[in-house]
Design a protein around this motif. Structure first.
Motif, PDB file in Angstrom:
ATOM      1  N   ILE A  41       0.844  -1.191   0.000  1.00  0.00           N
ATOM      2  CA  ILE A  41       0.000   0.000   0.000  1.00  0.00           C
ATOM      3  C   ILE A  41       0.881   1.243   0.000  1.00  0.00           C
ATOM      4  N   ASN A  42       0.268   2.379  -0.274  1.00  0.00           N
ATOM      5  CA  ASN A  42       0.986   3.654  -0.408  1.00  0.00           C
ATOM      6  C   ASN A  42       1.863   3.646  -1.654  1.00  0.00           C
ATOM      7  N   HIS A  43       1.262   3.163  -2.728  1.00  0.00           N
ATOM      8  CA  HIS A  43       1.947   3.146  -4.018  1.00  0.00           C
ATOM      9  C   HIS A  43       0.992   3.584  -5.120  1.00  0.00           C
ATOM     10  N   TRP A  44       1.565   3.969  -6.248  1.00  0.00           N
ATOM     11  CA  TRP A  44       0.768   4.312  -7.426  1.00  0.00           C
ATOM     12  C   TRP A  44       0.418   3.036  -8.194  1.00  0.00           C
ATOM     13  N   TYR A  45      -0.841   2.916  -8.548  1.00  0.00           N
ATOM     14  CA  TYR A  45      -1.290   1.779  -9.349  1.00  0.00           C
ATOM     15  C   TYR A  45      -2.160   2.268 -10.498  1.00  0.00           C
ATOM     16  N   PRO A  46      -2.132   1.572 -11.643  1.00  0.00           N
ATOM     17  CA  PRO A  46      -3.099   1.917 -12.692  1.00  0.00           C
ATOM     18  C   PRO A  46      -4.488   1.498 -12.241  1.00  0.00           C
ATOM     19  N   ALA A  47      -5.475   2.341 -12.528  1.00  0.00           N
ATOM     20  CA  ALA A  47      -6.848   2.052 -12.133  1.00  0.00           C
ATOM     21  C   ALA A  47      -7.718   1.705 -13.334  1.00  0.00           C
ATOM     22  N   LEU A  48      -7.665   2.576 -14.345  1.00  0.00           N
ATOM     23  CA  LEU A  48      -8.481   2.400 -15.547  1.00  0.00           C
ATOM     24  C   LEU A  48      -7.742   3.035 -16.712  1.00  0.00           C
ATOM     25  N   PHE A  49      -8.131   2.640 -17.914  1.00  0.00           N
ATOM     26  CA  PHE A  49      -7.716   3.401 -19.087  1.00  0.00           C
ATOM     27  C   PHE A  49      -8.583   4.654 -19.118  1.00  0.00           C
ATOM     28  N   SER A  50      -8.025   5.702 -19.695  1.00  0.00           N
ATOM     29  CA  SER A  50      -8.774   6.953 -19.757  1.00  0.00           C
ATOM     30  C   SER A  50     -10.126   6.780 -20.419  1.00  0.00           C
ATOM     31  N   ASN A  51     -10.145   5.985 -21.468  1.00  0.00           N
ATOM     32  CA  ASN A  51     -11.413   5.846 -22.196  1.00  0.00           C
ATOM     33  C   ASN A  51     -12.437   4.990 -21.454  1.00  0.00           C
ATOM     34  N   GLU A  52     -12.077   4.435 -20.308  1.00  0.00           N
ATOM     35  CA  GLU A  52     -13.057   3.714 -19.475  1.00  0.00           C
ATOM     36  C   GLU A  52     -13.795   4.685 -18.548  1.00  0.00           C
ATOM     37  N   LEU A  53     -13.342   5.926 -18.525  1.00  0.00           N
ATOM     38  CA  LEU A  53     -13.990   6.901 -17.639  1.00  0.00           C
ATOM     39  C   LEU A  53     -14.259   8.196 -18.399  1.00  0.00           C
ATOM     40  N   PRO A  54     -15.327   8.188 -19.181  1.00  0.00           N
ATOM     41  CA  PRO A  54     -15.681   9.399 -19.921  1.00  0.00           C
ATOM     42  C   PRO A  54     -16.103  10.518 -18.966  1.00  0.00           C
ATOM     43  N   GLU A  55     -16.289  11.673 -19.504  1.00  0.00           N
ATOM     44  CA  GLU A  55     -16.718  12.824 -18.714  1.00  0.00           C
ATOM     45  C   GLU A  55     -17.991  12.498 -17.933  1.00  0.00           C
ATOM     46  N   ASP A  56     -17.979  12.862 -16.684  1.00  0.00           N
ATOM     47  CA  ASP A  56     -19.120  12.724 -15.781  1.00  0.00           C
ATOM     48  C   ASP A  56     -19.464  11.286 -15.399  1.00  0.00           C
ATOM     49  N   HIS A  57     -18.641  10.363 -15.831  1.00  0.00           N
ATOM     50  CA  HIS A  57     -18.901   8.972 -15.479  1.00  0.00           C
ATOM     51  C   HIS A  57     -18.284   8.621 -14.125  1.00  0.00           C
ATOM     52  N   VAL A  58     -18.806   7.531 -13.567  1.00  0.00           N
ATOM     53  CA  VAL A  58     -18.347   7.025 -12.276  1.00  0.00           C
ATOM     54  C   VAL A  58     -18.051   5.539 -12.412  1.00  0.00           C
ATOM     55  N   GLU A  59     -16.915   5.090 -11.886  1.00  0.00           N
ATOM     56  CA  GLU A  59     -16.596   3.657 -11.876  1.00  0.00           C
ATOM     57  C   GLU A  59     -16.059   3.266 -10.508  1.00  0.00           C
ATOM     58  N   GLY A  60     -16.374   2.025 -10.135  1.00  0.00           N
ATOM     59  CA  GLY A  60     -15.857   1.485  -8.879  1.00  0.00           C
ATOM     60  C   GLY A  60     -14.911   0.341  -9.141  1.00  0.00           C
ATOM     61  N   ILE A  61     -13.808   0.304  -8.426  1.00  0.00           N
ATOM     62  CA  ILE A  61     -12.806  -0.757  -8.549  1.00  0.00           C
ATOM     63  C   ILE A  61     -12.338  -1.132  -7.139  1.00  0.00           C
ATOM     64  N   GLN A  62     -11.395  -2.057  -7.062  1.00  0.00           N
ATOM     65  CA  GLN A  62     -10.817  -2.384  -5.759  1.00  0.00           C
ATOM     66  C   GLN A  62      -9.336  -2.678  -5.926  1.00  0.00           C
TER      67      GLN A  62
END
Lengths: 446, 446, 446
Positions: A41-62
């Motif tokens: 923990i306390n590290h940078w991780y990739p979360a999503l590709f940019s195109n998986e989160l368009p403007e005003d969208h919301v996504e949940g991950i873990q």
């Protein structure tokens, strides 16, 4: 079988050999790594590709057992703990945002400030005394080259201590060309370069992140790739394996600043490729040299320079979701200064790289990692594995990771995957849903 | 994100706030409720609709971790423990009844008297010494208004102490019209009224019964319904939420006799509906008042008076099956003196209520309950939830239930769901079968 | 129900009766059997039918928690522990054999001598010091009558102590015709007879092996078969049950040499068939006597002499895979001296035995065994079962098995099924794959 005298070439012993390289003394040097089932923990991780989160969208991950919700507002991305302070519900299941500054819980209307995470109001209870006295953790976000990175931290990790993204990304070139010369290929690009384009995919891996991570830079595993289509189509000389020839075959990088990791001196005299085994009748048939070099940095990012072609670099991440699932990222990066370059690169990715490399070649690694899962899942493997000379790679990594990780994630509590046997898990499984990474959103009223 | 100075409106703290209403002192007042993962035993629960058990049929279900078999003989229903004394097999899997007085186990022919539960004979071993010395528990049954209720009790709970069904059903009117006036709607019917007709459905919920139960009378959760079709089709004024305005906004009922529960003084000055939130730009658009009132009685029965229309009342049950599944019942009751009334009611139920209310409206509650499951399943939620003023409702319920339940069900032993990870469970799941309530019967030889 | 006075024929007690035959004293005599959830080790078990392992093929299975890989080379079969010493991977997942003497691990090329199991080389690391100092356990193999048997042993069980296959197979005739006369049917064949042909099938059972095993020779369970098609089609007199009439109704066989087991004196005066029960209105209608006799020997092999017809014998095995799955084998054996005999037997098997007996008749036993699983899986059944006179059969078996087993298998470690809740297990289940026996092979690159 009982009739024939047993032929023994050498002394046969089953069980743990004293000649394994992971003696108990060596093992004690990476105990923190053995404890890190839920990740660093306390590290940078990739979360999503940019195109998986368009403007005003919301996504949940873990990630690392922490549920995280992302929202993009006016181009900017916010990441917060995806767990309402009230009754633990995931905000991302039914995105509910009433304005650009906040995100609300769809259940009782608890509303959080995107910037600070504070509980700023409750939809139908705006005077409640809880307001302002608690909130949800926020996570720094960086977006580069078409990828969204999140700094996954402990709740009390201060903003002031958040390191730059580059500290958790692979070594860059030409900055490191002197320290790590590459006479056989051009300087590999980086995701942080101007005009860098990252193309790839991510999918869930069914096993612990560490088991997946160690596969990528293990120089003896390339045997699994010997029959891959691309190897034969492009006539590559892909060795049966590569052997360390000296103690300094790997260099660790532990500077004050910058990424912490290791570099393997492939295609130098420190590593000898093995192209045949007479006794077993094996011989590599390829003619074209295929030069590449692997390195890995915390929190567990693989770089394969000069792969699959010149001027392209492959990155891999094995992002812990729980202690037995991870999100496997395969990303190819190339610097594309012009729109024409971008088009050509996207085309080559779509037509060649995706199918032959990201799938064809790397799919072997998927089942290879899964094949180890049962041995390690109940702890047996961590004690009973018998490592050999080529395992200097994972051993060095484990020790280095034990020294330089910024924290060991605690087991998830009150989150998906904390309890493996909930009825919800069985219901989803009965419906054909594999364990995953993203939160499925509740359907609209039919 | 790390570049911009963090804007803080108030003091941000993540983690548990001291302002939450469920302080440790409050929590200690409902510890029995926290222990009741498998339900409250020695209570009346709905088992099946009458039409699910035709004459001479047998069905198996599970409540509070107890497997129960029901059989209808000459119109009368018997309920017994669905577990042969021999080797624990469920009688209901392959109904085997040789006469009207008994039910037999299909495996070795152990035969039980329906009335007393005693092991009265064994098909091919009628002199065995075990006969008459043991038996299976019987459960009192009542059938009213098209529903079958069973008194689910501990093995040694005496027949003489079995309370009337009405003790575990909601408050009746007009008996309680003086105590709980209803100037805005006519007296709600009861399932015990003459000519009462109960129409509805039951389905399995994937989560603990308590989490499901608390949703129904929680006055802040109605936010999840703001987009429901019926609300807009019928132009209802459905508030964003309802706030308590005084300490006596809820009255508990703890008479010597009769149901034990709580009534909420909705649509009086003790609860203020919230119809808008300027800051978030929300405003309820409906024009037609929709008056209703919620109450809940042990063992966890919700009543919604005047819902969805006048002269109709909605009941809900959240019957514990195991510690992580429950059977969710939604039943609408109306008094129908004539056959014509019955037909009209059935028609309105089929054409309007079922799709718009029982599904459309209540389906939101299904996912809302599931959304809390991960937080509570490993115990985290019971400690870490942060309750607010509107949670006076569940808090009052928890304390009352802790005081008045007739017993806390022990974890199921030797029954489905006791062990979550049996191969049988995985086999059924692989075949697409979700965790359920009724016992699937063995197929005939194909 | 509460209105009517309770009619009691005898004293009703629910709960454990003192009249049950499995008193605590009796139970203490089979404690080892209660400990053997993962099976009895150091015994011969069927692994595959011969036709499941063609020349040069490789298959992976699991018995008693041990993963085993089999390979046929020049007609001869080798069996070894299916677990690479390196990182625990199953060799069978992607068969990789470079010559006739070895099998290699497809991951890093660890290569094992088929005969001795020694780690004889590593594909791209032939000088590593681990080589020759460790290896994988080998298991003796015997192939008879179209079946492959493996001696599943502890790692240190010496080759010199491996007993003959016949020690773990049922009693043979006519060798035992004097000790166990069979006036009503001809001597049953054995799988070890010259020209013996074994036809049958094996499938995974979802429950513990012991629960499955006890069903086969339990003389009261035949009630489940009363409606089977074959019984009525062939007009069999199949009793409702069979009662022991004397203490010597079962003889145990505990000679110095040979199989250890028990024989039941069916169709003698020691067992009385029950053909009717007046009180319940049951009466067996068949006219044709159907004589048979059951016996069972370690490690849990059932023999049904004279079944389903003269000169045919039925064997069953319940091979432990894990503590909650087993492989259920049903095999019919007949001696076929000529090719013509073989053809006729195969034909009758295909046209009659397979559908009416192996499926139709025995399928009832499948669900009967599953029906007990929940009761025993969490241990409840082992304590709370209430056995009767007819259970002299399983009780005698349990005691004998406790005395004569050659070892109690330890719980599987680092193998499939050791941990029930891995993400891999959930992934496979989501994909519709039930828990199984054989290892699925990795697909070729698509």
């Amino acid at each position: 079988m009982a009739d024939k005298p047993v032929v023994r070439r050498r002394v046969v012993k089953t069980g743990i050999s004293e000649e394994r390289t992971n003696s108990s003394k060596v093992q004690s040097q990476y105990q923190p790594y053995k404890d890190a089932a839920w990740g660093f923990i306390n590290h940078w991780y990739p979360a999503l590709f940019s195109n998986e989160l368009p403007e005003d969208h919301v996504e949940g991950i873990q990630i690392c057992g922490i549920p995280i919700v992302l929202r993009r507002v006016d181009g900017k991305i916010y990441a917060l703990k995806d767990q309402c302070v009230h009754r633990g519900v995931r905000l991302s299941e039914k995105p509910t945002c009433f304005n650009k500054e906040t995100i609300s819980c769809w259940y009782h209307g608890f509303t959080f400030d995107l910037d600070s995470g504070v509980l700023s109001t409750i939809v139908a209870n705006p005077e409640d005394k809880l307001i302002g006295t608690t909130g949800i953790t926020t996570y720094p976000v960086r977006e580069v080259a078409g990828m969204i990175f999140v700094f996954v931290r402990e709740d009390d990790f201060p903003d002031t201590d958040v390191p730059p993204l580059s500290d958790d990304l692979p070594f860059r070139f030409p900055e490191n060309s002197e320290r790590f010369p590459h006479p056989l290929w051009p300087a590999a690009p980086s995701i942080l370069d101007e005009n860098a384009v990252a193309l790839g995919m991510h999918r869930t891996g069914f096993g612990n992140w560490r088991i997946a991570c160690e596969n990528g830079f293990d120089n003896a595993h390339i045997l699994v790739h010997k029959d891959n289509t691309i190897v034969h189509a492009l006539d590559w000389v892909l060795p049966l394996g590569i052997l360390p020839t000296s103690d300094d075959c790997i260099t660790t990088v532990e500077d004050d600043k910058g990424p912490k990791g290791l570099m393997q001196w492939l295609f130098t005299e420190k590593w000898a490729p093995v192209l045949e085994n007479d006794k077993l009748g094996l011989k590599v048939e390829g003619l074209k040299g295929r030069y590449y070099r692997t390195s890995v940095v915390l929190p567990g990012v693989l770089m394969v320079e000069n792969w699959p072609e010149e001027h392209v670099v492959q990155y891999e991440w094995y992002v812990p979701i729980t202690d037995d699932t991870h999100e496997y990222w395969e990303v190819l990066v190339r610097v594309c200064p012009t729109e024409e370059d971008r088009k050509k690169y996207q085309y080559r990715f779509d037509r060649v790289y995706k199918s032959l490399c990201l799938h064809g070649f790397n799919d072997c690694d998927l089942y290879a990692r899964e094949a180890m899962q049962n041995f390690y899942a109940d702890g047996t493997g961590w004690d009973d594995e018998q490592l050999v000379a080529t395992d200097v790679s994972p051993i060095t990594w484990r020790k280095l990771a034990s020294r330089w990780n910024r924290g060991i994630a605690k087991p998830g509590r009150g989150v998906a995957g904390a309890l493996k046997t909930t009825s919800l898990r069985f219901k989803d499984t009965a419906d054909g849903m594999r364990p995953g990474y993203k939160v499925p959103k509740v359907p609209d009223e039919a």
